[in-house]
Motif scaffolding. Structure first.
Motif, PDB file in Angstrom:
ATOM      1  N   GLU A  42     -18.308  10.474 -21.865  1.00  0.00           N
ATOM      2  CA  GLU A  42     -18.468  10.449 -23.362  1.00  0.00           C
ATOM      3  C   GLU A  42     -17.429   9.761 -23.759  1.00  0.00           C
ATOM      4  N   LYS A  43     -16.801   9.050 -22.747  1.00  0.00           N
ATOM      5  CA  LYS A  43     -15.629   7.991 -23.022  1.00  0.00           C
ATOM      6  C   LYS A  43     -16.064   6.507 -22.724  1.00  0.00           C
ATOM      7  N   GLY A  44     -16.919   6.404 -21.684  1.00  0.00           N
ATOM      8  CA  GLY A  44     -17.433   5.012 -21.021  1.00  0.00           C
ATOM      9  C   GLY A  44     -16.388   4.638 -20.123  1.00  0.00           C
ATOM     10  N   ASP A  45     -16.213   3.451 -19.906  1.00  0.00           N
ATOM     11  CA  ASP A  45     -15.098   2.718 -18.812  1.00  0.00           C
ATOM     12  C   ASP A  45     -13.869   2.532 -19.417  1.00  0.00           C
ATOM     13  N   VAL A  46     -12.769   2.952 -18.544  1.00  0.00           N
ATOM     14  CA  VAL A  46     -11.506   2.777 -18.808  1.00  0.00           C
ATOM     15  C   VAL A  46     -10.932   1.927 -17.595  1.00  0.00           C
ATOM     16  N   GLU A  47     -10.098   1.107 -17.830  1.00  0.00           N
ATOM     17  CA  GLU A  47      -9.512   0.062 -17.004  1.00  0.00           C
ATOM     18  C   GLU A  47      -8.216   0.525 -16.676  1.00  0.00           C
ATOM     19  N   GLY A  48      -7.570   0.151 -15.572  1.00  0.00           N
ATOM     20  CA  GLY A  48      -6.247   0.149 -15.150  1.00  0.00           C
ATOM     21  C   GLY A  48      -5.508  -0.904 -14.008  1.00  0.00           C
ATOM     22  N   TRP A  49      -4.521  -1.118 -14.326  1.00  0.00           N
ATOM     23  CA  TRP A  49      -4.158  -2.352 -13.446  1.00  0.00           C
ATOM     24  C   TRP A  49      -2.887  -1.865 -12.657  1.00  0.00           C
ATOM     25  N   GLY A  50      -2.938  -2.787 -11.181  1.00  0.00           N
ATOM     26  CA  GLY A  50      -1.725  -2.590 -10.302  1.00  0.00           C
ATOM     27  C   GLY A  50      -1.485  -3.845  -9.750  1.00  0.00           C
ATOM     28  N   GLU A  51      -0.294  -3.547  -9.127  1.00  0.00           N
ATOM     29  CA  GLU A  51       0.083  -5.096  -8.305  1.00  0.00           C
ATOM     30  C   GLU A  51       0.945  -4.478  -7.302  1.00  0.00           C
ATOM     31  N   SER A  52       1.068  -5.582  -6.177  1.00  0.00           N
ATOM     32  CA  SER A  52       1.958  -5.307  -5.222  1.00  0.00           C
ATOM     33  C   SER A  52       2.542  -6.741  -4.887  1.00  0.00           C
ATOM     34  N   VAL A  53       3.390  -6.807  -4.166  1.00  0.00           N
ATOM     35  CA  VAL A  53       4.400  -8.205  -3.698  1.00  0.00           C
ATOM     36  C   VAL A  53       4.579  -8.007  -2.202  1.00  0.00           C
ATOM     37  N   PRO A  54       3.375  -8.415  -1.399  1.00  0.00           N
ATOM     38  CA  PRO A  54       3.482  -8.585   0.164  1.00  0.00           C
ATOM     39  C   PRO A  54       4.624  -9.370   0.611  1.00  0.00           C
ATOM     40  N   ARG A  55       5.403  -9.000   1.525  1.00  0.00           N
ATOM     41  CA  ARG A  55       6.572  -9.900   1.988  1.00  0.00           C
ATOM     42  C   ARG A  55       6.607  -9.635   3.482  1.00  0.00           C
ATOM     43  N   ASP A  56       6.191 -10.659   4.266  1.00  0.00           N
ATOM     44  CA  ASP A  56       6.071 -10.558   5.949  1.00  0.00           C
ATOM     45  C   ASP A  56       7.492 -10.400   6.424  1.00  0.00           C
ATOM     46  N   TYR A  57       8.594 -10.585   6.083  1.00  0.00           N
ATOM     47  CA  TYR A  57      10.059 -10.177   6.422  1.00  0.00           C
ATOM     48  C   TYR A  57      10.464  -9.023   6.162  1.00  0.00           C
ATOM     49  N   VAL A  58       9.528  -8.125   5.249  1.00  0.00           N
ATOM     50  CA  VAL A  58       9.955  -6.980   4.770  1.00  0.00           C
ATOM     51  C   VAL A  58       9.125  -5.696   5.547  1.00  0.00           C
ATOM     52  N   THR A  59       7.880  -5.874   5.323  1.00  0.00           N
ATOM     53  CA  THR A  59       6.761  -4.945   5.804  1.00  0.00           C
ATOM     54  C   THR A  59       5.950  -5.394   6.871  1.00  0.00           C
ATOM     55  N   GLY A  60       6.229  -6.895   7.134  1.00  0.00           N
ATOM     56  CA  GLY A  60       4.887  -7.700   8.156  1.00  0.00           C
ATOM     57  C   GLY A  60       3.514  -7.850   7.216  1.00  0.00           C
ATOM     58  N   GLU A  61       3.660  -7.767   5.969  1.00  0.00           N
ATOM     59  CA  GLU A  61       2.437  -8.028   5.430  1.00  0.00           C
ATOM     60  C   GLU A  61       2.245  -9.343   4.639  1.00  0.00           C
ATOM     61  N   THR A  62       1.328 -10.034   4.641  1.00  0.00           N
ATOM     62  CA  THR A  62       1.173 -11.316   3.983  1.00  0.00           C
ATOM     63  C   THR A  62       0.169 -11.180   2.857  1.00  0.00           C
ATOM     64  N   LEU A  63      -0.064 -12.092   1.819  1.00  0.00           N
ATOM     65  CA  LEU A  63      -1.073 -12.059   1.089  1.00  0.00           C
ATOM     66  C   LEU A  63      -2.611 -11.696   1.435  1.00  0.00           C
ATOM     67  N   GLU A  64      -2.776 -12.405   2.738  1.00  0.00           N
ATOM     68  CA  GLU A  64      -4.108 -12.586   3.315  1.00  0.00           C
ATOM     69  C   GLU A  64      -4.441 -11.095   3.854  1.00  0.00           C
ATOM     70  N   THR A  65      -3.349 -10.517   4.741  1.00  0.00           N
ATOM     71  CA  THR A  65      -3.615  -9.339   5.242  1.00  0.00           C
ATOM     72  C   THR A  65      -3.830  -8.038   4.287  1.00  0.00           C
TER      73      THR A  65
END
Length: 400
Positions: A42-65
Motif C-alpha cells: 500500500e506504500k510502494g517502494d521506499v529507499e534507504g542509504w548506507g555507507e562504510s569506509v574500509p581501511r586495510d590498516y584497521v580491519t584489513g578490508e579494502t574497497l575491492e574486498t
C-alpha cells in the motif's frame, strides 16, 4: 514488507587537504555506498542509504574486498527477504551478522553499509525515528543535538598555532591532537596546544598505535601538567598486555580504537580491564546494531563510550553516527560531522557539518533523514561501476 533490491557503489571522495596521522596520510577516501529498496504494501517502494569506509590498516578490508563480500556473501542473504514489522528485520540482521561470524571477524566495513541502508529504508517505511527505535533498553538516550569535538591531524609546527587558534575560535569544547611521529615533538605540541586552547577546553591525544608502553609512560608523565584527558590507542592493537598495564597505572583514560573492531574484542577489553574508554566507529565495528551492543558492554563495565569517525565519511555516515549517539548516548566525546571542512564534495544534499561550538542538530525525522541526489553520486562513482543485485533471484548478480 520485502527487501526488493540492493545496490552498491564504490565512490571516491576528494579532500580539501591531506589528512595525516601515524598510520596513514590521504587526500581522498574510497568508500562503499549502499542503496536498499524496501517494498511496502500500500506504500510502494521506499529507499534507504548506507555507507562504510574500509581501511586495510584497521580491519584489513579494502574497497575491492568489501564490494566483493557485499555482492557475493552478504546481499544474497537479504534480497527478497520478507518481514512483517521493523523488529523482525532487526532480528534478521542480527542473526545474519552472527551467522557470518562478524562478531569475531573484523570485517565491519563490509557489512555496515548494507545494514545501514536496510535500517534507513525500514525506518522511513514505518515512520520510525532511528534513535527511538534502536535506543537504549533503559530509555536513557538523548533526543537533543550532538556536541562534537575537533580532531587535529598532523600539521607542521609552523601552522600548528594557527590551526589551534581556529579550533578555539570555532568553539570546540574538546580537541584531540594526532601524535606519534616524534615523542619530544609530541610533548611540545601538547604544551603549545594547552597554551593556545586555554584551561577550559578538554585536550585529548591519539597515537594511532605509534608508541610502546615505555614511550607512553614517559609522554604521560611529561604532559600531565597540561591535563590531557585521554590517550587513544597508544600501543599496537595486539599489545593488550601493554594497554592493560597503562590502564592500571595511569590516571589518564586509555581509549581503545584499533584494538576494538568486533563485539568479541569489546568483551575481552572489558572483562580483562584492558582499557578505560571505547572509540566506537560504526564502519569499523560493523554497523549500528553491533555498535549498540558494544556500547552496552562498555556501560556494564564502567568504560567510557566515545563516538569515533573514519576520516572521509560522507553525510550518510555522519547522519548515522549522530542518530547512534542520540540512541545510545550520552557519550564522553563525539567525533565526525566535519563534512564541509574536509570534503570537496559530499554525497548528501543535506549538510551535516557540526556548527559553531561543534553542535550538530538532532535527527528527528524518520530514518537518517537524508537524500542522495543522483548527480552527486554519479560524479563520485569510481570507474563508473555499480554493482546491483537482480530482484528476480537472490543469488543472481549483474554488472551495470
Amino acid at each position: 514488507m520485502r527487501v526488493k533490491s540492493l545496490e552498491f557503489y564504490a565512490v571516491r571522495l576528494p579532500f580539501r587537504f591531506a589528512f595525516k596521522h601515524s598510520l596513514a596520510s590521504r587526500n581522498f577516501s574510497d568508500n562503499v555506498v549502499a542503496r536498499a529498496v524496501v517494498e511496502v504494501e500500500e506504500k510502494g517502494d521506499v529507499e534507504g542509504w548506507g555507507e562504510s569506509v574500509p581501511r586495510d590498516y584497521v580491519t584489513g578490508e579494502t574497497l575491492e574486498t568489501s564490494m566483493t563480500r557485499l555482492k557475493m556473501d552478504y546481499a544474497p542473504r537479504l534480497i527478497n527477504q520478507k518481514f512483517s514489522d521493523a523488529q523482525e528485520i532487526v532480528r534478521l540482521l542480527e542473526s545474519e551478522f552472527y551467522d557470518l561470524a562478524l562478531d569475531e571477524r573484523p570485517l565491519g566495513a563490509s557489512w555496515c553499509a548494507l545494514e545501514l541502508a536496510v535500517l534507513d529504508a525500514v525506518a522511513r517505511a514505518n515512520s520510525l525515528n532511528l534513535a527511538k527505535w534502536l535506543g537504549r533498553k533503559d530509555d536513557q538516550g538523548q533526543e537533543a543535538g550532538v556536541v562534537y569535538g575537533g580532531v587535529l591531524p598532523f600539521v607542521n609546527n609552523r601552522l600548528l598555532p594557527l590551526a589551534l587558534a581556529l579550533y578555539r575560535l570555532y568553539g570546540y569544547k574538546t580537541v584531540k591532537i594526532k601524535v606519534g611521529t616524534d615523542l619530544e615533538n609530541d610533548i611540545e605540541r601538547v604544551k603549545q596546544a594547552r597554551a593556545i586552547l586555554g584551561k577550559k577546553i578538554i585536550l585529548r591525544v591519539d597515537a594511532n598505535a605509534a608508541w610502546n608502553v615505555e614511550q607512553t609512560l614517559r609522554f604521560a608523565e611529561q604532559t600531565r601538567r597540561f591535563n590531557v584527558a585521554s590517550i587513544e590507542q597508544p600501543v599496537p592493537a595486539q599489545d593488550l598486555e601493554g594497554m592493560a598495564r597503562l590502564t592500571a597505572s595511569l590516571p589518564e583514560q586509555i581509549v581503545a580504537d584499533e584494538a576494538l573492531c568486533t563485539i568479541s574484542q569489546a568483551q575481552t577489553l572489558a572483562s580483562e580491564k584492558i582499557c578505560s574508554g571505547f572509540n566506537i566507529r560504526l564502519s569499523k565495528v560493523g554497523g549500528f546494531l553491533a555498535a549498540r551492543e558494544i556500547a552496552e558492554i562498555a556501560r556494564r563495565a564502567g568504560i567510557a563510550n566515545h563516538l569515533g569517525a573514519q576520516v572521509g565519511e560522507s553525510g550518510i555516515l555522519s547522519a548515522a553516527g549522530r542518530a547512534f549517539v542520540q540512541a545510545q548516548g550520552p557519550f564522553e566525546n563525539c567525533e565526525g560531522s566535519a563534512n564541509r571542512f574536509l570534503l570537496k564534495q559530499d554525497l548528501t544534499r543535506e549538510d551535516f557539518t557540526a556548527g559553531m561550538g561543534g553542535v550538530g542538530k538532532p535527527i528527528l525525522a524518520p530514518g537518517l533523514n537524508l537524500t542522495v541526489p543522483p548527480k552527486n553520486l554519479s560524479s563520485l562513482v569510481r570507474n563508473h561501476e555499480t554493482a546491483k543485485l537482480r530482484n528476480t533471484s537472490p543469488n543472481a548478480l549483474m554488472r551495470c
